[in-house]
Design an enzyme around this catalytic site. Structure first.
Site, PDB file in Angstrom:
ATOM      1  N   GLU A 126      -5.022  48.552  13.086  1.00 51.84           N
ATOM      2  CA  GLU A 126      -6.272  49.367  13.593  1.00 51.84           C
ATOM      3  C   GLU A 126      -7.156  48.856  14.698  1.00 51.84           C
ATOM      4  O   GLU A 126      -8.355  48.788  14.516  1.00 51.84           O
ATOM      5  CB  GLU A 126      -6.919  49.603  12.324  1.00 51.84           C
ATOM      6  CG  GLU A 126      -6.212  50.603  11.331  1.00 51.84           C
ATOM      7  CD  GLU A 126      -6.862  51.338  10.303  1.00 51.84           C
ATOM      8  OE1 GLU A 126      -7.989  51.834  10.564  1.00 51.84           O
ATOM      9  OE2 GLU A 126      -6.338  51.837   9.365  1.00 51.84           O
ATOM     10  N   LEU A 136      -0.086  56.719  15.643  1.00 52.31           N
ATOM     11  CA  LEU A 136      -0.395  56.364  17.111  1.00 52.31           C
ATOM     12  C   LEU A 136       0.585  55.296  17.753  1.00 52.31           C
ATOM     13  O   LEU A 136       1.052  55.364  18.669  1.00 52.31           O
ATOM     14  CB  LEU A 136      -1.794  55.892  16.922  1.00 52.31           C
ATOM     15  CG  LEU A 136      -2.432  55.436  18.318  1.00 52.31           C
ATOM     16  CD1 LEU A 136      -2.609  56.412  19.310  1.00 52.31           C
ATOM     17  CD2 LEU A 136      -3.644  54.706  18.327  1.00 52.31           C
ATOM     18  N   GLY A 189      -4.316  23.575  -3.620  1.00 57.96           N
ATOM     19  CA  GLY A 189      -3.029  22.367  -3.498  1.00 57.96           C
ATOM     20  C   GLY A 189      -1.858  23.034  -3.693  1.00 57.96           C
ATOM     21  O   GLY A 189      -1.485  24.173  -3.134  1.00 57.96           O
ATOM     22  N   GLU A 193      -8.514  41.035  19.210  1.00 57.16           N
ATOM     23  CA  GLU A 193      -8.569  41.045  20.921  1.00 57.16           C
ATOM     24  C   GLU A 193      -9.426  42.420  21.376  1.00 57.16           C
ATOM     25  O   GLU A 193     -10.056  42.641  21.851  1.00 57.16           O
ATOM     26  CB  GLU A 193      -7.503  40.868  21.491  1.00 57.16           C
ATOM     27  CG  GLU A 193      -7.057  39.317  21.382  1.00 57.16           C
ATOM     28  CD  GLU A 193      -6.638  38.804  20.157  1.00 57.16           C
ATOM     29  OE1 GLU A 193      -5.954  39.832  19.468  1.00 57.16           O
ATOM     30  OE2 GLU A 193      -6.222  37.684  19.702  1.00 57.16           O
ATOM     31  N   ARG A 224      -9.645  22.748 -12.682  1.00 62.80           N
ATOM     32  CA  ARG A 224      -8.578  21.841 -12.578  1.00 62.80           C
ATOM     33  C   ARG A 224      -9.310  20.311 -12.363  1.00 62.80           C
ATOM     34  O   ARG A 224     -10.597  20.282 -11.641  1.00 62.80           O
ATOM     35  CB  ARG A 224      -8.113  21.901 -11.156  1.00 62.80           C
ATOM     36  CG  ARG A 224      -7.477  20.991 -10.222  1.00 62.80           C
ATOM     37  CD  ARG A 224      -5.863  20.806 -10.813  1.00 62.80           C
ATOM     38  NE  ARG A 224      -5.196  19.985  -9.853  1.00 62.80           N
ATOM     39  CZ  ARG A 224      -4.177  19.262 -10.513  1.00 62.80           C
ATOM     40  NH1 ARG A 224      -4.031  19.194 -11.556  1.00 62.80           N
ATOM     41  NH2 ARG A 224      -3.547  18.587  -9.263  1.00 62.80           N
ATOM     42  N   ILE A 267       4.435  52.291  10.879  1.00 63.80           N
ATOM     43  CA  ILE A 267       3.614  53.350  10.299  1.00 63.80           C
ATOM     44  C   ILE A 267       3.403  53.079   8.621  1.00 63.80           C
ATOM     45  O   ILE A 267       4.339  53.319   8.013  1.00 63.80           O
ATOM     46  CB  ILE A 267       4.326  54.869  10.603  1.00 63.80           C
ATOM     47  CG1 ILE A 267       4.316  54.961  12.052  1.00 63.80           C
ATOM     48  CG2 ILE A 267       3.409  56.026  10.009  1.00 63.80           C
ATOM     49  CD1 ILE A 267       3.263  54.787  12.836  1.00 63.80           C
TER      50      ILE A 267
END
Ligand code: CAA
Length: 384
Positions: A368, A130, A344, A372, A273, A162
């Site tokens: 896709e 598209l 980190g 917005e 950690r 594409i």
């Protein structure tokens, strides 16, 4: 209302999880660095039935529902979002569109091998064409022309970014036949990559999903038989929009998977950690980040499953798929960025995976339909 997966769903989820860990995790860092398409892994994914999950078994599919697809997409995306987008495009943009709007002959010839993901022992997948250099969000503004020549169309133009561009054997191409009719002048044509006049451009060097195969595709005087048009004359844009609504469930699930993968790694790391004499998971600053991650991920998961449920029950899922996509993609971006922060310095290097997830997450806010565009779809639906 049931918030429980059934046995079959749990089985599919487990199968996808096992596949992701055993087949997709090895080499994921190298594939990202080298921009290497995971051809062997995708072939095996096809053997599992995951390339045509929602297609009827009569046409080579696995005959599963969209809930199963969401679950499988999440598991694969937790580990390798590049493999997941290849799977998503083939399932929702190519197979679903052909299954729902293709003729019997198109289904036999194209859908069956595409849903199986294989033909004559080779990978056989599709792509959805598209986007163009000047038609991304503004999708009706197609410059690719399909000139009506009686019993065939003469196709000329260029498509950009594409997914599966070089690895696909079959392209679904949107092109303008009658510019004066606007969106009603667009057709979707089934084009084979090996036809005369079809050329594949250079591979894009991308920020993320670097293992996926993204190219521009050029058409010069390609003769496409009329029998390869999907639907009636002028149905092409409507086809693209309907198909993309389902595609958005796939990308939302991909985003969900990236977020869950980054979260699971962060959870594990924060229990291992130590800083200031204790595991970092004992620091409230980290606990709150983990709590917010888990909450947003759960909300994204529910939106994905809700939209999948609507699709499976024959309801209009345009609004819910846009909501799932915008929320899940923004969640993926936020969670993966926080995951790098929790790790980190380690988060900034490749061995710990989360920097890749942060780069991979970004595209889910773009392809896709950008965030917005999703907000356009949502606001139009709620204001009408
Ligand atoms: N279902 C059916 N028909 C629809 C539809 C839908 N979901 N959405 C719109 N239409 C119809 C409209 O009803 C309208 O028909 P009428 O003229 O009869 O009313 C026609 O299509 C034109 O629609 P709009 O007037 O709404 O068109 P618009 O120009 O305002 O654009 C848009 C709407 C939502 C912004 C749309 O252009 C859009 O979704 N853009 C984004 C495109 C996109 O998602 N591109 C992704 C590329 S594919 C990709 O990324 C794949 C990959 O490789 C990963």
């Amino acid at each position: 209302m049931h918030f429980q997966l059934n046995e079959e769903h749990l089985m599919i989820q487990r199968a996808a999880r096992d596949f992701a860990i055993n087949e997709c995790l090895p080499g994921v860092i190298e594939r990202d660095e080298q921009q290497k398409f995971a051809k062997d892994q995708i072939y095996k994914l096809a053997e599992l039935g995951f390339m045509g999950m929602m297609v009827d078994t009569n046409y080579g599919g696995a005959g599963m529902d969209t809930i199963s697809y969401v679950l499988a997409m999440e598991e694969i995306s937790k580990v390798d979002a590049s493999i997941a987008v290849c799977m998503s495009v083939n399932n929702s943009l190519v197979c679903w569109g052909l299954d729902n709007f293709g003729t019997e002959e198109q289904k036999k010839q194209y859908l069956t091998p595409l849903a199986q993901g294989r033909k004559n022992g080779e990978l056989y997948i599709g792509a959805f064409l598209l986007s163009e250099p000047e038609a991304g969000s503004d999708a009706t503004s197609q410059h690719t022309i399909a000139e009506d020549k009686g019993d065939y169309y003469l196709l000329n133009g260029t498509k950009n970014w594409i997914t599966n561009g070089n690895s696909a054997s079959v392209y679904l191409v949107m092109a303008q036949t009658d510019a004066s009719s606007g969106s009603k002048g667009i057709n979707t044509l089934i084009v084979k990559k090996n036809w005369p006049g079809v050329a594949v451009g250079a591979k894009e060097n991308k920020l993320g999903i670097r293992g996926s195969d993204t190219h521009s595709i050029m058409f010069q005087d390609v003769r496409v038989p009329k029998s390869n048009r999907i639907g009636d004359d002028g149905f092409g844009f409507s086809f693209a929009m309907k198909t993309l609504s389902g595609g958005r469930i796939g990308i939302a699930s991909q985003a969900l998977g990236i977020a869950s993968g980054a979260y699971e790694r962060s959870l594990q790391y924060s229990k291992e950690r130590k800083t200031f004499g204790k595991e970092i998971a004992q620091h409230q600053a980290i606990q709150f980040k983990l709590a917010d991650m888990a909450t947003r991920i759960e909300a994204a998961r529910l939106l994905c499953l809700r939209s999948a449920w609507e699709k499976d029950h024959g309801r209009d899922f345009t609004l819910s798929s846009s909501m799932a996509k915008v929320f899940a993609s923004e969640t993926a971006m936020w969670v993966s960025t926080e995951a790098v922060q929790i790790h980190g310095g380690y988060g900034y290097v490749k061995e710990f995976h989360v920097e890749r997830m942060m780069r991979d997450a970004k595209i889910t806010q773009i392809y896709e339909g950008t965030s917005e565009v999703q907000r356009i779809v949502i606001s139009r639906a709620i204001l009408k």
